[in-house]
Motif scaffolding. Sequence first.
Motif, mmCIF file in Angstrom:
data_model
loop_
_atom_site.group_PDB
_atom_site.id
_atom_site.type_symbol
_atom_site.label_atom_id
_atom_site.label_comp_id
_atom_site.label_asym_id
_atom_site.label_seq_id
_atom_site.Cartn_x
_atom_site.Cartn_y
_atom_site.Cartn_z
ATOM 1 N N GLY A 70 -22.595 12.315 -0.839
ATOM 2 C CA GLY A 70 -23.694 11.833 0.002
ATOM 3 C C GLY A 70 -23.626 12.404 1.407
ATOM 4 N N LYS B 227 -37.991 10.097 -17.911
ATOM 5 C CA LYS B 227 -37.049 9.287 -17.146
ATOM 6 C C LYS B 227 -36.211 10.169 -16.238
ATOM 7 C CE LYS B 227 -33.724 8.870 -20.995
ATOM 8 N NZ LYS B 227 -32.939 7.959 -21.834
ATOM 9 N N TRP B 228 -35.998 11.404 -16.655
ATOM 10 C CA TRP B 228 -35.284 12.390 -15.829
ATOM 11 C C TRP B 228 -36.031 12.612 -14.509
ATOM 12 C CZ3 TRP B 228 -30.820 15.364 -16.226
ATOM 13 C CH2 TRP B 228 -30.736 16.493 -15.418
ATOM 14 N N ASP C 282 -35.352 7.351 -1.973
ATOM 15 C CA ASP C 282 -34.281 6.617 -1.298
ATOM 16 C C ASP C 282 -33.662 7.454 -0.166
ATOM 17 O OD1 ASP C 282 -34.780 4.448 -2.860
ATOM 18 O OD2 ASP C 282 -32.997 4.606 -4.107
ATOM 19 N N GLU C 283 -33.562 8.763 -0.380
ATOM 20 C CA GLU C 283 -33.054 9.624 0.699
ATOM 21 C C GLU C 283 -34.010 9.601 1.898
ATOM 22 O OE1 GLU C 283 -31.848 13.575 -0.233
ATOM 23 O OE2 GLU C 283 -30.395 12.949 -1.755
ATOM 24 N N GLY D 201 -35.905 9.556 -12.272
ATOM 25 C CA GLY D 201 -34.628 9.461 -11.565
ATOM 26 C C GLY D 201 -34.607 10.347 -10.326
ATOM 27 N N LEU D 202 -35.086 11.575 -10.478
ATOM 28 C CA LEU D 202 -35.107 12.507 -9.349
ATOM 29 C C LEU D 202 -36.061 12.006 -8.262
ATOM 30 C CD1 LEU D 202 -35.097 16.009 -11.108
ATOM 31 C CD2 LEU D 202 -33.159 14.639 -10.317
ATOM 32 N N GLY E 119 -23.652 4.699 -6.456
ATOM 33 C CA GLY E 119 -24.861 5.024 -5.693
ATOM 34 C C GLY E 119 -24.759 4.523 -4.258
ATOM 35 N N MET F 90 -33.542 6.475 3.763
ATOM 36 C CA MET F 90 -32.307 6.521 4.554
ATOM 37 C C MET F 90 -32.475 7.362 5.814
ATOM 38 S SD MET F 90 -29.040 6.535 1.990
ATOM 39 C CE MET F 90 -29.577 7.793 0.826
ATOM 40 N N PHE G 18 -28.288 11.093 -16.828
ATOM 41 C CA PHE G 18 -27.514 11.629 -15.696
ATOM 42 C C PHE G 18 -26.023 11.367 -15.899
ATOM 43 C CE2 PHE G 18 -31.277 11.019 -12.535
ATOM 44 C CZ PHE G 18 -31.904 12.115 -13.092
ATOM 45 N N CYS H 34 -17.922 10.173 -4.203
ATOM 46 C CA CYS H 34 -19.354 9.828 -4.110
ATOM 47 C C CYS H 34 -19.789 9.784 -2.647
ATOM 48 C CB CYS H 34 -19.614 8.475 -4.759
ATOM 49 S SG CYS H 34 -19.236 8.459 -6.522
ATOM 50 N N PHE I 222 -24.055 9.205 3.096
ATOM 51 C CA PHE I 222 -25.295 9.836 3.560
ATOM 52 C C PHE I 222 -25.624 9.395 4.986
ATOM 53 C CE2 PHE I 222 -29.813 10.830 3.644
ATOM 54 C CZ PHE I 222 -29.968 11.901 2.771
ATOM 55 N N LEU J 56 -30.694 7.496 -17.689
ATOM 56 C CA LEU J 56 -31.624 8.576 -17.386
ATOM 57 C C LEU J 56 -31.125 9.939 -17.853
ATOM 58 C CD1 LEU J 56 -32.317 7.343 -13.724
ATOM 59 C CD2 LEU J 56 -33.730 6.919 -15.733
ATOM 60 N N ASN K 254 -31.990 17.789 -6.755
ATOM 61 C CA ASN K 254 -33.103 17.920 -5.808
ATOM 62 C C ASN K 254 -32.842 18.956 -4.715
ATOM 63 O OD1 ASN K 254 -34.990 16.191 -6.946
ATOM 64 N ND2 ASN K 254 -34.186 14.369 -5.894
ATOM 65 N N ASN L 90 -24.683 7.559 -11.390
ATOM 66 C CA ASN L 90 -25.826 6.966 -10.682
ATOM 67 C C ASN L 90 -26.813 8.045 -10.215
ATOM 68 O OD1 ASN L 90 -27.097 6.127 -7.983
ATOM 69 N ND2 ASN L 90 -26.396 4.172 -8.792
ATOM 70 N N LEU L 91 -28.092 7.710 -10.269
ATOM 71 C CA LEU L 91 -29.148 8.710 -9.984
ATOM 72 C C LEU L 91 -29.078 9.300 -8.592
ATOM 73 C CD1 LEU L 91 -31.758 7.565 -8.099
ATOM 74 C CD2 LEU L 91 -32.036 6.117 -10.094
ATOM 75 N N MET L 92 -28.504 8.583 -7.629
ATOM 76 C CA MET L 92 -28.410 9.143 -6.283
ATOM 77 C C MET L 92 -27.501 10.364 -6.273
ATOM 78 S SD MET L 92 -30.488 7.353 -4.514
ATOM 79 C CE MET L 92 -30.165 8.092 -2.909
ATOM 80 N N ILE M 289 -36.877 8.825 -7.605
ATOM 81 C CA ILE M 289 -36.269 7.682 -6.923
ATOM 82 C C ILE M 289 -35.208 8.170 -5.932
ATOM 83 C CG2 ILE M 289 -34.879 5.585 -7.225
ATOM 84 C CD1 ILE M 289 -36.177 5.223 -9.969
ATOM 85 N N SER M 290 -34.415 9.136 -6.367
ATOM 86 C CA SER M 290 -33.391 9.710 -5.479
ATOM 87 C C SER M 290 -34.028 10.268 -4.206
ATOM 88 C CB SER M 290 -32.628 10.814 -6.234
ATOM 89 O OG SER M 290 -31.953 11.667 -5.351
ATOM 90 N N ALA M 291 -35.098 11.017 -4.367
ATOM 91 C CA ALA M 291 -35.766 11.631 -3.204
ATOM 92 C C ALA M 291 -36.349 10.560 -2.281
ATOM 93 C CB ALA M 291 -36.867 12.586 -3.683
ATOM 94 N N ALA N 283 -26.675 14.669 2.976
ATOM 95 C CA ALA N 283 -27.405 14.248 4.175
ATOM 96 C C ALA N 283 -27.521 15.385 5.175
ATOM 97 C CB ALA N 283 -26.710 13.054 4.822
ATOM 98 N N PHE O 188 -22.498 6.806 -2.268
ATOM 99 C CA PHE O 188 -23.243 8.007 -1.874
ATOM 100 C C PHE O 188 -24.080 7.700 -0.633
ATOM 101 C CE2 PHE O 188 -27.101 10.518 -1.843
ATOM 102 C CZ PHE O 188 -26.744 11.797 -2.253
ATOM 103 N N GLU O 189 -24.733 6.553 -0.651
ATOM 104 C CA GLU O 189 -25.642 6.207 0.446
ATOM 105 C C GLU O 189 -24.884 5.927 1.744
ATOM 106 O OE1 GLU O 189 -29.308 4.547 -2.322
ATOM 107 O OE2 GLU O 189 -27.925 3.088 -1.478
#
Lengths: 189, 189
Positions: B91, A49-50, A60-61, A53-54, A85, A64, B143, B87, A92, B141, B155, B146-148, A56-58, B95, A88-89
């Motif tokens: 992000g 799951k670790w 989603d980035e 998670g990484l 999250g 974006m 973490f 957060c 980003f 997970l 990452n 949040n995973l982001m 999914i993060s990559a 970015a 963060f986005e």
Amino acid sequence: MPKSVYLAGPEVFLPNAREILDLKIELTRAAGLVPVSPGDLEFPPTNSKWELGLAISAIDEKLMHSADAIIANLTPFRGIAADTGTCFELGFMCAQGKPAFAYTNVKADHGARTRDHFNGEWYADAAGKPRGPDHILIEDLGFIDNLMLHGGVVNRGGAVVVGDAPAGQELTDMTAFKRVLALAVEMLG
Amino acid sequence: MPKSVYLAGPEVFLPNAREILDLKIELTRAAGLVPVSPGDLEFPPTNSKWELGLAISAIDEKLMHSADAIIANLTPFRGIAADTGTCFELGFMCAQGKPAFAYTNVKADHGARTRDHFNGEWYADAAGKPRGPDHILIEDLGFIDNLMLHGGVVNRGGAVVVGDAPAGQELTDMTAFKRVLALAVEMLG
């Protein structure tokens, strides 16, 4: 070419996540923009799951980076503040200088929600600034969340829409999303 | 030339904000890095708290653009999750492809804190995933948030340090900050 918009928000956690994400995707497409939504790409197979998670993060980035703008759902999530999250986005996308839009389905602003969090037990310090019973400053600027979020959107010419969803529908109501989507269309052309 | 590090965190809200910010600034300088801290620049005169908020947002973004890396304090703030402004800032730096580091002063991870939030009332769905009594997914997970956030740091090759500050010192204890600072020095040279 139509502009693409990354649809950030805590919808991914909902029991009917796919339904709500699809609804936002359809509304965005109908408005003439290209929706970019978390979950649009398949995750690679992972061993834990670790790692998942990484991955999914990559992904989603990457999504974006591909999008022209962002609409962030800053409705409070499991507490008085926006989903971390999503925050963060939003940061980003702002760092890339891309147009940013945000909305919330809760009418009470950040200051009001924080005072509620302390059951109204707050005081004004010597400088007239509100503080909680723990003496920690309550940011009370009329913003929907921390100033970096609201300011990041407004300083880029984006819009912040404040909705007022019926109780229990704060994470699924589309009224404010439709309004901010219309403003995004106006700005992005 | 020594690398500069943006010091993100909710310390700005503390009753002794200046003292704690100065402590982090001194520790960073002593470690051989150049501290960049919110509040380093003076705010221009503004006509309203709204304008003040936008001005602070713009200044903090400028400071982040100037910094080479970030150390984000993701200790839970007024609830189970990290400060939303921090957060956004994490992000923002991710970015730009800048090295990112994070720490928390609370040992319980995001999944454990969310289960506590629901007083342990959670269940595993048909797919084995944990959900709260509201049926909303609990990201579990391992973490710190949040995973982001956690994923964004890992990452990029950055480090996440988990501290365990004494009760009441979660927002002021420097143990985890010192550890992550040492790791940042190692990576940034």
